[in-house]
Each structure stands twice: as C-alpha cells, then as structure tokens.
Design an enzyme around this catalytic site. Sequence first.
Site, PDB file in Angstrom:
ATOM      1  N   TYR A 144       0.851  -1.195   0.000  1.00  0.00           N
ATOM      2  CA  TYR A 144       0.000   0.000   0.000  1.00  0.00           C
ATOM      3  C   TYR A 144       0.881   1.237   0.000  1.00  0.00           C
ATOM      4  O   TYR A 144       1.860   1.315   0.750  1.00  0.00           O
ATOM      5  CB  TYR A 144      -0.878  -0.010   1.260  1.00  0.00           C
ATOM      6  CG  TYR A 144      -1.759   1.206   1.417  1.00  0.00           C
ATOM      7  CD1 TYR A 144      -2.806   1.456   0.530  1.00  0.00           C
ATOM      8  CD2 TYR A 144      -1.554   2.105   2.462  1.00  0.00           C
ATOM      9  CE1 TYR A 144      -3.627   2.560   0.689  1.00  0.00           C
ATOM     10  CE2 TYR A 144      -2.374   3.218   2.630  1.00  0.00           C
ATOM     11  CZ  TYR A 144      -3.404   3.442   1.737  1.00  0.00           C
ATOM     12  OH  TYR A 144      -4.209   4.536   1.898  1.00  0.00           O
ATOM     13  N   ASP A 239       9.247   2.488   0.043  1.00  0.00           N
ATOM     14  CA  ASP A 239       8.206   3.175   0.795  1.00  0.00           C
ATOM     15  C   ASP A 239       8.407   2.821   2.266  1.00  0.00           C
ATOM     16  O   ASP A 239       8.011   1.739   2.719  1.00  0.00           O
ATOM     17  CB  ASP A 239       6.821   2.738   0.311  1.00  0.00           C
ATOM     18  CG  ASP A 239       5.696   3.407   1.100  1.00  0.00           C
ATOM     19  OD1 ASP A 239       5.979   3.970   2.178  1.00  0.00           O
ATOM     20  OD2 ASP A 239       4.539   3.362   0.637  1.00  0.00           O
ATOM     21  N   LYS A 267       4.243   8.970   8.916  1.00  0.00           N
ATOM     22  CA  LYS A 267       4.003   8.370  10.233  1.00  0.00           C
ATOM     23  C   LYS A 267       4.992   8.843  11.301  1.00  0.00           C
ATOM     24  O   LYS A 267       4.862   9.959  11.784  1.00  0.00           O
ATOM     25  CB  LYS A 267       3.910   6.850  10.086  1.00  0.00           C
ATOM     26  CG  LYS A 267       2.727   6.505   9.153  1.00  0.00           C
ATOM     27  CD  LYS A 267       2.265   5.080   9.154  1.00  0.00           C
ATOM     28  CE  LYS A 267       0.941   4.989   8.406  1.00  0.00           C
ATOM     29  NZ  LYS A 267       0.936   4.189   7.210  1.00  0.00           N
TER      30      LYS A 267
HETATM   31  C1  LIG Z   1       0.332   4.706   5.821  1.00  0.00           C
HETATM   32  C2  LIG Z   1       1.095   4.406   4.605  1.00  0.00           C
HETATM   33  C3  LIG Z   1       1.050   5.247   3.481  1.00  0.00           C
HETATM   34  C4  LIG Z   1       0.109   6.414   3.380  1.00  0.00           C
HETATM   35  O1  LIG Z   1       0.392   7.402   4.315  1.00  0.00           O
HETATM   36  P1  LIG Z   1      -0.794   8.443   4.705  1.00  0.00           P
HETATM   37  O2  LIG Z   1      -0.098   9.397   5.624  1.00  0.00           O
HETATM   38  O3  LIG Z   1      -1.849   7.614   5.345  1.00  0.00           O
HETATM   39  O4  LIG Z   1      -1.234   9.074   3.451  1.00  0.00           O
HETATM   40  C5  LIG Z   1       1.877   4.958   2.418  1.00  0.00           C
HETATM   41  N1  LIG Z   1       2.700   3.905   2.447  1.00  0.00           N
HETATM   42  C6  LIG Z   1       2.767   3.065   3.503  1.00  0.00           C
HETATM   43  C7  LIG Z   1       3.713   1.928   3.482  1.00  0.00           C
HETATM   44  C8  LIG Z   1       1.954   3.280   4.612  1.00  0.00           C
HETATM   45  O5  LIG Z   1       1.995   2.415   5.631  1.00  0.00           O
END
Ligand SMILES: *Cc1c(COP(=O)(O)O)cnc(C)c1O
Length: 426
Positions: A144, A239, A267
């Site tokens: 994701y 990511d 995060k």
């Molecule tokens: C949470 C998350 C996102 C998206 O971040 P948001 O701040 O919710 O837009 C993208 N990549 C990974 C791996 C994530 O865990």
Amino acid sequence: MQTEQSKKLFYQAQQRLPGGVNSPVRAFKSVNMTPLFITKGQGSKIFDKDGNEYIDYVGSWGPMILGHANPKIIGKLKETLEYGTSFGAPTEGEILLAEMICDAVKSVEMIRLVNSGTEAAMAVIRLARGYTKRDKIIKFEGCYHGSVDPLLVKAGSGAMTLGIPDSPGVPLSFVEHTLQAKFNDLNSVISLTEENPEDIAAIILEPVAGNMGMIAPEHGFLKGLRDLCDREGILLIFDEVMSGFRVDFGGAQSIFGIVPDLSIFGKVIGGGLPVGAYGGRQDIMIQIAPSGPIYQAGTLSGNPLAVSAGLTTLEILKDQNPYPELGRKTAWLCEELKTAAESAGIQIQTQSIGGMFGYFFSENKVSNFQEALKSDTGKFTKFFQNMLKEGVYLPPSAFESLFLSTAHSEEDLEITASAFRKALKD
Ligand SMILES: *Cc1c(COP(=O)(O)O)cnc(C)c1O
C-alpha cells in the site's frame, strides 16, 4: 464492556461523514463492530467515550512510537504554538528535520517535506517518471502506498500485466502504466522488466510489507531488486512510510543493507502530526522545482507544528535507540501469541522486526499477498473482539501490522499475553 456513548457518536457521525469516519479501516467494518470513539491517549493506553481503557497496539497506525501524549513532544508543541502555526515561508525547523532524516538514512541526500504518506508517494512517482523519462511503475500486490490513483491497484491472480483499478473513479488509463509483481518473487519482477524493456521508471515497494499484515522480505529479495534496477536503469523506491524509524532508526534499508535511489516517509517522522517526505539521491532530488523542472508544492508543507513534533520524536529516538528493546518485546509477544495459540489448538504465523509485528491465522508461512488472503479472517474477527473485551485494542483488520511503543511497560505486555491466552481459548 459498555460502548453506548461510542454507538451514539457513530450514529451522529454517519449523518455527516461518509461511513461515519474520515478513513475507512477506522469504521471496524471488517470486525463486524461499530468503532470506539477515542477521547484521550496516555502512554500505551487509549480511552474511549464510555470511559473504557485499552492497551493500544494501533498507535495511530504507526506514528506513536513514543506513546500517546509524550510530555516532551507536548511541551515542544506548546512552545512552537506560541509563535504561530503556519507562515508559508521557510523556517529553521525544516532544515533540522531534513538534516536529521538525512543523517539517519544514508541513502537520503536531499529531502522534500509534504503532508502525508499519500502525498509523498504521489510526488515520488512523478519525480521518478520525470527523471527517467519513462512512464511505467512496478508495484507489488498487497503493498500500500496511500490512496494515490496509479498505485491503487492490486489486480487479480497469476502473472500480472496491466493493472485493474481497485476503486471506481480511477480511470483505466491512469493505471495502464502500473505493473503488478508478487512480493518476495524476484522472477515475477524480472518477467515484467523483460516484457517492458527501457519502459520502467521505478520499482516501488514496502521493504518490510506492513499493509497486507506484516511480511518481511525473504533473503535476497531486496538485493535482487537492487541488482535488477542497476542493470535496467530503473529507480528503486522504498516506501518507508511505515517502516522508517519504526523497525530501526535507519529504516528497513539499514537493517537489510540495501540502498534505494529514493525513499518516502511519513508516520513516525511527524510524531503524530500530519507529515510525509520523499528523498534520496541528490542528482534526482534537484530535479524538483524550484531547483529543477518537476513540479510539486504544498501550502502547509513543512508546517512548524508538524516539524516540531517530528523533530522532537526523532531526537528522542536517536538519543534512546529503543529499537533493540522494542525488537525483544515484539518477539516476546509473538512467542506468547504462538504458545497461546498452540495450547488452544489454533494455527498461527507471526513475524516481528523492531517496533512492528504481525500475525496470520494460517497453517503455512505467509510470504505474499495471495498467501495472506488465505488466512482465516473469521478466526481473526473473533480474536479481535475477544481481545477488545480484555482491554487490548488491536488493528481492526486481519491485514494490518501491530505497533509497540516505548511506553508499553512489562506489565502491559503481561496483561496482553494473558489476554492472548484467554481470547484464543474462547
Ligand atoms: C500509511 C502508509 C502510506 C500512506 O500514508 P498516509 O499518511 O496515510 O497518506 C503509504 N505507504 C505506507 C507503506 C503506509 O503504511
């Protein structure tokens, strides 16, 4: 457990907020419940509107690595607040946060701050395409990267070619350049590169997958991707929105010793306020406006409050290096969970790295999305509900990771382990 007040609020919320929430998993749909409305967080605990107390393993989905309402972060935020909340002009804090991240994560030579992980993913894809002058992106099933149009693709089974969008409103043409590979399956990536020579701008992945449940990369997988990218002139994008400053201070890339070209963060680097970032090789990053032609901008990017919460969080993490201890504790929880499951005659698979861990109700080891989907979600739902009754708040989905904070005490862990035993027996 009384939840009347939360139920009332949920009813009220649904009148004005689609589904009663501002982000889908919060709605507790996949666990056949209505969500708890949270009024307060303190250390390892959260409290709901009815006054129930829970040991929290969601941690706002990752950011709260120092626990809720950490006094140092709150203090720093109050101090920053006195000077105003946003200027739309440069501030010193942005440099300090950028330097902190670049020092911690060696592959990141320059960085751009944005407001969410989603925004970082969107921007890094544009940058990769602009830099390589290629259009196609390889992503992995079950990974994701936020709710970005071209990345909202999981596609079906078997060898994937063209993506099928996951959501109405994403035109087919927006995902025609998105190719799907299988996590932990290097051959699935090699076939795509062979079918699309000189066409692939980037491979993007979560180096430790955390959004299909937790799945660690198998030996040689990340190295294989790095070598493939080098051979084919493809950019490797990690990511690390979830894994960054969560599994280790240098991110998953430092644990596995792989140097990506670009990385994205979110995060933890916002300490509970809205922040995202993308960064990496200087020769690529300088292509971003205003130093280069690739456009990206944001009114609240580098917001003083968000930067101050993020910087304070990273300073504390750097100072304390809690990762070995977080790793021991998550490994211990996984062991306890396994033992409790065995005694109850239930098959479970667990994984942990640093401050994150995960489990699947599955007989076999889970190493990709298809295998994750085979896990027993019925068992999960029952387990989730039982744990909540015992005062333990887990992610309300079988396909999410769990997060431990430095505020979780030995006593919290013991209570959690005994809840595991009771919930699984029931
Ligand atoms: C949470 C998350 C996102 C998206 O971040 P948001 O701040 O919710 O837009 C993208 N990549 C990974 C791996 C994530 O865990």
